[in-house]
Design a protein around this motif. Structure first.
Motif, mmCIF file in Angstrom:
data_model
loop_
_atom_site.group_PDB
_atom_site.id
_atom_site.type_symbol
_atom_site.label_atom_id
_atom_site.label_comp_id
_atom_site.label_asym_id
_atom_site.label_seq_id
_atom_site.Cartn_x
_atom_site.Cartn_y
_atom_site.Cartn_z
ATOM 1 N N MET A 1 0.839 -1.248 0.103
ATOM 2 C CA MET A 1 0.242 0.031 -0.121
ATOM 3 C C MET A 1 0.824 1.252 -0.081
ATOM 4 S SD MET A 1 -3.339 -0.327 2.614
ATOM 5 C CE MET A 1 -3.384 -1.727 3.532
ATOM 6 N N PRO A 2 1.588 1.533 -0.981
ATOM 7 C CA PRO A 2 2.576 2.774 -0.893
ATOM 8 C C PRO A 2 1.540 4.007 -1.208
ATOM 9 C CG PRO A 2 2.459 1.745 -3.205
ATOM 10 C CD PRO A 2 1.633 0.785 -2.214
ATOM 11 N N MET A 3 1.879 5.011 -0.745
ATOM 12 C CA MET A 3 1.010 6.155 -0.554
ATOM 13 C C MET A 3 1.718 7.430 -0.539
ATOM 14 S SD MET A 3 -0.151 6.375 3.318
ATOM 15 C CE MET A 3 0.845 6.284 4.778
ATOM 16 N N ASP A 4 0.995 8.429 -0.953
ATOM 17 C CA ASP A 4 1.422 9.915 -0.975
ATOM 18 C C ASP A 4 0.600 10.658 -0.028
ATOM 19 O OD1 ASP A 4 3.409 9.276 -2.984
ATOM 20 O OD2 ASP A 4 2.026 9.852 -4.727
ATOM 21 N N LEU A 5 1.130 11.954 0.467
ATOM 22 C CA LEU A 5 0.523 12.493 1.459
ATOM 23 C C LEU A 5 0.975 14.067 1.280
ATOM 24 C CD1 LEU A 5 -1.581 12.950 3.902
ATOM 25 C CD2 LEU A 5 0.534 12.488 5.487
ATOM 26 N N TYR A 6 0.025 14.950 1.162
ATOM 27 C CA TYR A 6 0.435 16.394 0.902
ATOM 28 C C TYR A 6 -0.855 17.258 1.307
ATOM 29 C CZ TYR A 6 -2.489 15.729 -3.328
ATOM 30 O OH TYR A 6 -3.569 15.536 -4.159
ATOM 31 N N ARG A 7 -0.342 18.464 1.712
ATOM 32 C CA ARG A 7 -1.530 19.483 2.230
ATOM 33 C C ARG A 7 -1.934 20.359 0.912
ATOM 34 N NH1 ARG A 7 -2.093 23.087 7.290
ATOM 35 N NH2 ARG A 7 -3.840 24.374 6.603
ATOM 36 N N SER A 8 -3.032 20.515 0.639
ATOM 37 C CA SER A 8 -3.532 21.360 -0.439
ATOM 38 C C SER A 8 -4.611 22.339 0.246
ATOM 39 C CB SER A 8 -4.036 20.401 -1.664
ATOM 40 O OG SER A 8 -4.620 21.573 -2.672
ATOM 41 N N GLY A 9 -4.166 23.544 0.258
ATOM 42 C CA GLY A 9 -5.139 24.540 1.053
ATOM 43 C C GLY A 9 -5.379 24.122 2.422
ATOM 44 N N ASP A 10 -6.530 23.902 2.679
ATOM 45 C CA ASP A 10 -6.815 23.626 4.062
ATOM 46 C C ASP A 10 -7.479 22.370 4.211
ATOM 47 O OD1 ASP A 10 -9.448 23.993 2.771
ATOM 48 O OD2 ASP A 10 -10.297 25.541 4.104
ATOM 49 N N HIS A 11 -6.825 21.531 3.606
ATOM 50 C CA HIS A 11 -7.152 19.797 3.627
ATOM 51 C C HIS A 11 -5.774 19.141 3.467
ATOM 52 C CE1 HIS A 11 -8.568 20.716 -0.110
ATOM 53 N NE2 HIS A 11 -7.965 19.353 -0.609
ATOM 54 N N PHE A 12 -5.784 18.049 3.941
ATOM 55 C CA PHE A 12 -4.756 17.028 3.532
ATOM 56 C C PHE A 12 -5.387 16.045 2.517
ATOM 57 C CE2 PHE A 12 -3.225 19.132 7.122
ATOM 58 C CZ PHE A 12 -1.713 19.169 7.003
ATOM 59 N N VAL A 13 -4.500 15.404 1.635
ATOM 60 C CA VAL A 13 -4.815 14.571 0.638
ATOM 61 C C VAL A 13 -3.814 13.335 0.756
ATOM 62 C CG1 VAL A 13 -5.181 13.917 -1.700
ATOM 63 C CG2 VAL A 13 -5.717 16.264 -0.896
ATOM 64 N N LEU A 14 -4.508 12.071 0.808
ATOM 65 C CA LEU A 14 -3.738 10.989 1.066
ATOM 66 C C LEU A 14 -4.014 9.953 -0.160
ATOM 67 C CD1 LEU A 14 -2.853 8.807 3.942
ATOM 68 C CD2 LEU A 14 -3.838 7.533 2.087
ATOM 69 N N HIS A 15 -3.111 9.632 -1.160
ATOM 70 C CA HIS A 15 -3.420 8.765 -2.153
ATOM 71 C C HIS A 15 -2.669 7.259 -1.890
ATOM 72 C CE1 HIS A 15 -4.934 11.783 -4.816
ATOM 73 N NE2 HIS A 15 -3.668 12.610 -4.459
ATOM 74 N N CYS A 16 -3.353 6.262 -1.885
ATOM 75 C CA CYS A 16 -2.785 5.057 -1.735
ATOM 76 C C CYS A 16 -3.075 4.024 -2.798
ATOM 77 C CB CYS A 16 -3.616 4.505 -0.353
ATOM 78 S SG CYS A 16 -2.908 2.822 0.493
ATOM 79 N N ASP A 17 -1.980 3.494 -3.187
ATOM 80 C CA ASP A 17 -1.947 2.573 -4.349
ATOM 81 C C ASP A 17 -2.556 1.268 -3.963
ATOM 82 O OD1 ASP A 17 -1.334 4.719 -6.120
ATOM 83 O OD2 ASP A 17 0.826 3.747 -6.229
ATOM 84 N N LEU A 18 -3.646 0.772 -4.524
ATOM 85 C CA LEU A 18 -4.263 -0.567 -4.384
ATOM 86 C C LEU A 18 -4.489 -1.102 -5.433
ATOM 87 C CD1 LEU A 18 -6.375 0.535 -1.006
ATOM 88 C CD2 LEU A 18 -4.363 -0.812 -1.076
ATOM 89 N N ALA A 19 -3.727 -1.275 -6.494
ATOM 90 C CA ALA A 19 -3.861 -1.978 -7.566
ATOM 91 C C ALA A 19 -4.246 -3.634 -7.356
ATOM 92 C CB ALA A 19 -2.695 -2.073 -8.542
ATOM 93 N N GLY A 20 -5.124 -4.077 -8.106
ATOM 94 C CA GLY A 20 -5.427 -5.386 -7.940
ATOM 95 C C GLY A 20 -6.412 -5.846 -6.735
ATOM 96 N N VAL A 21 -6.757 -4.598 -5.925
ATOM 97 C CA VAL A 21 -7.509 -4.904 -4.819
ATOM 98 C C VAL A 21 -9.076 -4.605 -5.144
ATOM 99 C CG1 VAL A 21 -8.106 -4.143 -2.315
ATOM 100 C CG2 VAL A 21 -5.823 -4.228 -3.132
ATOM 101 N N ASP A 22 -9.923 -5.667 -4.758
ATOM 102 C CA ASP A 22 -11.252 -5.402 -4.690
ATOM 103 C C ASP A 22 -11.665 -4.137 -3.966
ATOM 104 O OD1 ASP A 22 -13.920 -5.529 -4.885
ATOM 105 O OD2 ASP A 22 -14.117 -7.228 -3.887
ATOM 106 N N PRO A 23 -12.391 -3.005 -4.445
ATOM 107 C CA PRO A 23 -12.706 -2.003 -3.788
ATOM 108 C C PRO A 23 -13.622 -1.992 -2.522
ATOM 109 C CG PRO A 23 -13.241 -1.424 -5.913
ATOM 110 C CD PRO A 23 -12.603 -2.926 -5.860
ATOM 111 N N GLY A 24 -14.387 -3.404 -2.563
ATOM 112 C CA GLY A 24 -15.405 -3.821 -1.754
ATOM 113 C C GLY A 24 -14.480 -4.496 -0.555
#
Length: 148
Positions: free
Chosen positions: A27-50
């Protein structure tokens, strides 16, 4: 003294402890601040979203996901590097975040969490009263604010 607001202060410490673990690699991820919120992107290739769960427990953000192994009978594996099984990431969240308004989206195998900064933690301007006789008085005090 100037203090820097860093709601993810524990993130660096935890990332250092978790670096190289199967969950980090799965689960590699990126985390950054944009304005007045934080955004986290987590790569989950091949994972069922359910199978993905995002929970907040106190100040901990917990992401769980499961990648099932491919079970085709006629497959002869040459190389298998993608981890399978259940993975979990835990992030300790600092004060100053609005944990009740975290939003999660899924697109193309990427989980995106948006964590807003709480209103109380946002920078704000303090009004300054100029001298004068109409300056407000602090309750319980005998002096007026803004008097010279």
């Amino acid at each position: 003294m100037v203090l820097t607001f860093d709601p993810f202060r524990e993130f660096d410490r935890l990332a250092g402890q978790m670096l190289g673990t199967p969950a980090t690699m799965a689960m590699p991820m990126d985390l950054y601040r944009s304005g007045d919120h934080f955004v986290l992107h987590c790569d989950l290739a091949g994972v069922d979203p359910g199978s993905v769960e995002v929970d907040v427990d106190g100040r901990a953000l917990i992401i769980r996901a499961e990648r099932s192994p491919r079970t085709d009978a006629d497959v002869q594996w040459v190389r298998r590097e993608r981890a399978t099984g259940t993975f979990e990431r835990r992030l300790q969240l600092g004060d100053g975040l609005d944990l009740d308004r975290i939003a999660a989206t899924w697109q193309d195998g990427v989980l995106t969490l948006t964590v807003p900064v709480a209103e109380a933690a946002k920078p704000r301007r303090i009004a300054i009263n100029s001298g004068g006789h109409d300056a407000p008085v602090i309750e319980g005090e005998k002096t007026a604010i803004g008097r010279s």
